[in-house]
Design a protein around this motif. Structure first.
Motif, PDB file in Angstrom:
ATOM      1  N   MET A   1       0.846  -1.186   0.000  1.00 17.87           N
ATOM      2  CA  MET A   1       0.000   0.000   0.000  1.00 17.87           C
ATOM      3  C   MET A   1       0.887   1.244   0.000  1.00 17.87           C
ATOM      4  O   MET A   1       1.823   1.362   0.773  1.00 17.87           O
ATOM      5  CB  MET A   1      -0.899  -0.036   1.237  1.00 17.87           C
ATOM      6  N   ASP A   2       0.569   2.200  -0.889  1.00 19.15           N
ATOM      7  CA  ASP A   2       1.428   3.365  -1.023  1.00 19.15           C
ATOM      8  C   ASP A   2       1.114   4.476  -0.025  1.00 19.15           C
ATOM      9  O   ASP A   2       1.878   5.406   0.121  1.00 19.15           O
ATOM     10  CB  ASP A   2       1.383   3.908  -2.453  1.00 19.15           C
ATOM     11  N   ARG A   3      -0.007   4.410   0.671  1.00 19.28           N
ATOM     12  CA  ARG A   3      -0.417   5.368   1.700  1.00 19.28           C
ATOM     13  C   ARG A   3      -0.509   6.805   1.162  1.00 19.28           C
ATOM     14  O   ARG A   3      -0.432   7.756   1.905  1.00 19.28           O
ATOM     15  CB  ARG A   3       0.478   5.297   2.922  1.00 19.28           C
ATOM     16  N   LYS A   4      -0.657   6.948  -0.141  1.00 20.22           N
ATOM     17  CA  LYS A   4      -0.825   8.270  -0.748  1.00 20.22           C
ATOM     18  C   LYS A   4      -2.209   8.438  -1.349  1.00 20.22           C
ATOM     19  O   LYS A   4      -2.570   9.515  -1.780  1.00 20.22           O
ATOM     20  CB  LYS A   4       0.232   8.511  -1.813  1.00 20.22           C
ATOM     21  N   LYS A   5      -2.993   7.355  -1.415  1.00 19.58           N
ATOM     22  CA  LYS A   5      -4.329   7.408  -1.987  1.00 19.58           C
ATOM     23  C   LYS A   5      -5.359   7.137  -0.894  1.00 19.58           C
ATOM     24  O   LYS A   5      -5.152   6.299  -0.030  1.00 19.58           O
ATOM     25  CB  LYS A   5      -4.495   6.363  -3.088  1.00 19.58           C
ATOM     26  N   LEU A   6      -6.459   7.872  -0.975  1.00 15.28           N
ATOM     27  CA  LEU A   6      -7.549   7.694  -0.023  1.00 15.28           C
ATOM     28  C   LEU A   6      -8.858   7.825  -0.784  1.00 15.28           C
ATOM     29  O   LEU A   6      -9.072   8.816  -1.494  1.00 15.28           O
ATOM     30  CB  LEU A   6      -7.479   8.750   1.086  1.00 15.28           C
ATOM     31  N   VAL A   7      -9.723   6.829  -0.661  1.00 14.36           N
ATOM     32  CA  VAL A   7     -11.035   6.869  -1.290  1.00 14.36           C
ATOM     33  C   VAL A   7     -12.067   6.854  -0.174  1.00 14.36           C
ATOM     34  O   VAL A   7     -12.069   5.959   0.673  1.00 14.36           O
ATOM     35  CB  VAL A   7     -11.247   5.665  -2.235  1.00 14.36           C
ATOM     36  N   LEU A   8     -12.914   7.884  -0.158  1.00 14.10           N
ATOM     37  CA  LEU A   8     -13.930   8.020   0.874  1.00 14.10           C
ATOM     38  C   LEU A   8     -15.311   7.842   0.261  1.00 14.10           C
ATOM     39  O   LEU A   8     -15.653   8.525  -0.710  1.00 14.10           O
ATOM     40  CB  LEU A   8     -13.856   9.411   1.523  1.00 14.10           C
ATOM     41  N   SER A   9     -16.088   6.934   0.816  1.00 14.29           N
ATOM     42  CA  SER A   9     -17.479   6.810   0.402  1.00 14.29           C
ATOM     43  C   SER A   9     -18.192   8.077   0.843  1.00 14.29           C
ATOM     44  O   SER A   9     -17.974   8.578   1.940  1.00 14.29           O
ATOM     45  CB  SER A   9     -18.111   5.588   1.066  1.00 14.29           C
ATOM     46  N   ALA A  10     -19.035   8.614  -0.024  1.00 16.93           N
ATOM     47  CA  ALA A  10     -19.715   9.867   0.269  1.00 16.93           C
ATOM     48  C   ALA A  10     -21.216   9.652   0.151  1.00 16.93           C
ATOM     49  O   ALA A  10     -21.780   9.771  -0.938  1.00 16.93           O
ATOM     50  CB  ALA A  10     -19.229  10.965  -0.670  1.00 16.93           C
ATOM     51  N   TYR A  11     -21.820   9.277   1.246  1.00 18.71           N
ATOM     52  CA  TYR A  11     -23.272   9.105   1.356  1.00 18.71           C
ATOM     53  C   TYR A  11     -23.755   7.787   0.770  1.00 18.71           C
ATOM     54  O   TYR A  11     -24.440   7.030   1.424  1.00 18.71           O
ATOM     55  CB  TYR A  11     -24.003  10.304   0.761  1.00 18.71           C
ATOM     56  N   THR A  12     -23.436   7.483  -0.487  1.00 14.06           N
ATOM     57  CA  THR A  12     -23.782   6.189  -1.071  1.00 14.06           C
ATOM     58  C   THR A  12     -22.534   5.629  -1.747  1.00 14.06           C
ATOM     59  O   THR A  12     -21.584   6.359  -2.024  1.00 14.06           O
ATOM     60  CB  THR A  12     -24.923   6.306  -2.107  1.00 14.06           C
ATOM     61  N   TYR A  13     -22.542   4.347  -2.042  1.00 12.52           N
ATOM     62  CA  TYR A  13     -21.352   3.718  -2.618  1.00 12.52           C
ATOM     63  C   TYR A  13     -20.953   4.298  -3.972  1.00 12.52           C
ATOM     64  O   TYR A  13     -19.783   4.373  -4.302  1.00 12.52           O
ATOM     65  CB  TYR A  13     -21.550   2.210  -2.757  1.00 12.52           C
ATOM     66  N   GLU A  14     -21.939   4.721  -4.758  1.00 14.57           N
ATOM     67  CA  GLU A  14     -21.589   5.228  -6.075  1.00 14.57           C
ATOM     68  C   GLU A  14     -21.148   6.683  -6.045  1.00 14.57           C
ATOM     69  O   GLU A  14     -20.748   7.232  -7.067  1.00 14.57           O
ATOM     70  CB  GLU A  14     -22.731   5.034  -7.078  1.00 14.57           C
ATOM     71  N   GLN A  15     -21.192   7.328  -4.899  1.00 15.73           N
ATOM     72  CA  GLN A  15     -20.656   8.681  -4.731  1.00 15.73           C
ATOM     73  C   GLN A  15     -19.429   8.575  -3.834  1.00 15.73           C
ATOM     74  O   GLN A  15     -19.499   8.010  -2.753  1.00 15.73           O
ATOM     75  CB  GLN A  15     -21.700   9.598  -4.089  1.00 15.73           C
ATOM     76  N   PHE A  16     -18.311   9.111  -4.309  1.00 14.81           N
ATOM     77  CA  PHE A  16     -17.077   8.976  -3.535  1.00 14.81           C
ATOM     78  C   PHE A  16     -16.151  10.139  -3.814  1.00 14.81           C
ATOM     79  O   PHE A  16     -16.317  10.869  -4.786  1.00 14.81           O
ATOM     80  CB  PHE A  16     -16.377   7.647  -3.845  1.00 14.81           C
ATOM     81  N   VAL A  17     -15.167  10.277  -2.946  1.00 20.12           N
ATOM     82  CA  VAL A  17     -14.109  11.269  -3.104  1.00 20.12           C
ATOM     83  C   VAL A  17     -12.801  10.492  -3.182  1.00 20.12           C
ATOM     84  O   VAL A  17     -12.508   9.671  -2.310  1.00 20.12           O
ATOM     85  CB  VAL A  17     -14.076  12.263  -1.916  1.00 20.12           C
ATOM     86  N   PHE A  18     -12.020  10.746  -4.216  1.00 19.16           N
ATOM     87  CA  PHE A  18     -10.755  10.062  -4.443  1.00 19.16           C
ATOM     88  C   PHE A  18      -9.635  11.079  -4.275  1.00 19.16           C
ATOM     89  O   PHE A  18      -9.581  12.065  -5.000  1.00 19.16           O
ATOM     90  CB  PHE A  18     -10.739   9.475  -5.865  1.00 19.16           C
ATOM     91  N   LEU A  19      -8.772  10.858  -3.305  1.00 17.80           N
ATOM     92  CA  LEU A  19      -7.709  11.812  -2.977  1.00 17.80           C
ATOM     93  C   LEU A  19      -6.336  11.179  -3.152  1.00 17.80           C
ATOM     94  O   LEU A  19      -6.142  10.011  -2.828  1.00 17.80           O
ATOM     95  CB  LEU A  19      -7.847  12.269  -1.523  1.00 17.80           C
ATOM     96  N   ILE A  20      -5.398  11.983  -3.633  1.00 13.73           N
ATOM     97  CA  ILE A  20      -4.007  11.548  -3.741  1.00 13.73           C
ATOM     98  C   ILE A  20      -3.154  12.590  -3.026  1.00 13.73           C
ATOM     99  O   ILE A  20      -3.236  13.785  -3.332  1.00 13.73           O
ATOM    100  CB  ILE A  20      -3.567  11.403  -5.207  1.00 13.73           C
ATOM    101  N   ALA A  21      -2.338  12.164  -2.085  1.00 19.73           N
ATOM    102  CA  ALA A  21      -1.476  13.070  -1.328  1.00 19.73           C
ATOM    103  C   ALA A  21      -0.362  13.604  -2.219  1.00 19.73           C
ATOM    104  O   ALA A  21       0.128  12.908  -3.114  1.00 19.73           O
ATOM    105  CB  ALA A  21      -0.882  12.339  -0.134  1.00 19.73           C
ATOM    106  N   ASP A  22       0.010  14.857  -1.967  1.00 21.09           N
ATOM    107  CA  ASP A  22       1.079  15.473  -2.739  1.00 21.09           C
ATOM    108  C   ASP A  22       1.731  16.542  -1.876  1.00 21.09           C
ATOM    109  O   ASP A  22       1.156  17.017  -0.905  1.00 21.09           O
ATOM    110  CB  ASP A  22       0.501  16.093  -4.013  1.00 21.09           C
ATOM    111  N   ASP A  23       2.939  16.927  -2.242  1.00 19.76           N
ATOM    112  CA  ASP A  23       3.625  18.033  -1.588  1.00 19.76           C
ATOM    113  C   ASP A  23       3.778  19.159  -2.586  1.00 19.76           C
ATOM    114  O   ASP A  23       4.296  18.923  -3.686  1.00 19.76           O
ATOM    115  CB  ASP A  23       5.005  17.611  -1.084  1.00 19.76           C
ATOM    116  N   PRO A  24       3.353  20.353  -2.294  1.00 19.16           N
ATOM    117  CA  PRO A  24       2.612  20.730  -1.093  1.00 19.16           C
ATOM    118  C   PRO A  24       1.155  20.273  -1.199  1.00 19.16           C
ATOM    119  O   PRO A  24       0.657  20.034  -2.298  1.00 19.16           O
ATOM    120  CB  PRO A  24       2.685  22.267  -1.101  1.00 19.16           C
ATOM    121  N   PRO A  25       0.467  20.169  -0.063  1.00 19.66           N
ATOM    122  CA  PRO A  25      -0.936  19.740  -0.103  1.00 19.66           C
ATOM    123  C   PRO A  25      -1.821  20.789  -0.778  1.00 19.66           C
ATOM    124  O   PRO A  25      -1.473  21.964  -0.851  1.00 19.66           O
ATOM    125  CB  PRO A  25      -1.303  19.581   1.375  1.00 19.66           C
ATOM    126  N   MET A  26      -2.966  20.348  -1.255  1.00 21.49           N
ATOM    127  CA  MET A  26      -3.912  21.246  -1.921  1.00 21.49           C
ATOM    128  C   MET A  26      -4.372  22.339  -0.966  1.00 21.49           C
ATOM    129  O   MET A  26      -4.579  22.096   0.222  1.00 21.49           O
ATOM    130  CB  MET A  26      -5.129  20.439  -2.382  1.00 21.49           C
TER     131      MET A  26
END
Length: 102
Positions: A1-26
Motif C-alpha cells: 500500500m502506497d499510503r498516498k491514496k484515499l477513497v472516501l465513500s460519500a453518502y452512497t457507494y456510487e458517490q465517492f471522493v478520491f484523494l491523492i497526497a502530494d507536496d505541497p498539499p492542496m
C-alpha cells in the motif's frame, strides 16, 4: 500500500471522493466545494444535525448553515461542511415545484 491514496465513500457507494497526497498539499478558498444531493429535506436536516454534533466535539468542523435559494420552479436547500480537507461539501435538496396550470 502506497499510503498516498484515499477513497472516501460519500453518502452512497456510487458517490465517492478520491484523494491523492502530494507536496505541497492542496489549498483553496473556503467556499470552493463539490456538491452532493439527497432525496428529501429530512435527509439534509439529519446530515446537518450530525455535522453540528461532530462540531460540538471538534471545532475543526466548518459549517455554513442551511439556506434556501428559490428559483421559482426549483428551490434548493443546502448547507456546506468541511473537516480537515481543503474543499467544502455542499449538501443539497432540490425541490422541483409542480407547474401551475390554469
Amino acid at each position: 500500500m502506497d499510503r498516498k491514496k484515499l477513497v472516501l465513500s460519500a453518502y452512497t457507494y456510487e458517490q465517492f471522493v478520491f484523494l491523492i497526497a502530494d507536496d505541497p498539499p492542496m489549498a483553496c478558498p473556503r467556499l470552493d466545494h463539490f456538491g452532493m444531493s439527497v432525496e428529501t429535506e429530512q435527509e439534509l436536516d439529519d446530515m446537518l444535525a450530525r455535522a453540528k454534533a461532530f462540531h460540538a466535539r471538534d471545532d475543526r468542523v466548518d459549517i455554513v448553515d442551511k439556506e434556501l435559494t428559490d428559483h421559482g420552479m426549483l428551490a434548493i436547500t443546502s448547507f456546506y461542511v468541511r473537516y480537515l480537507l481543503p474543499m467544502m461539501v455542499e449538501i443539497q435538496w432540490w425541490d422541483f415545484k409542480e407547474s401551475e396550470r390554469g
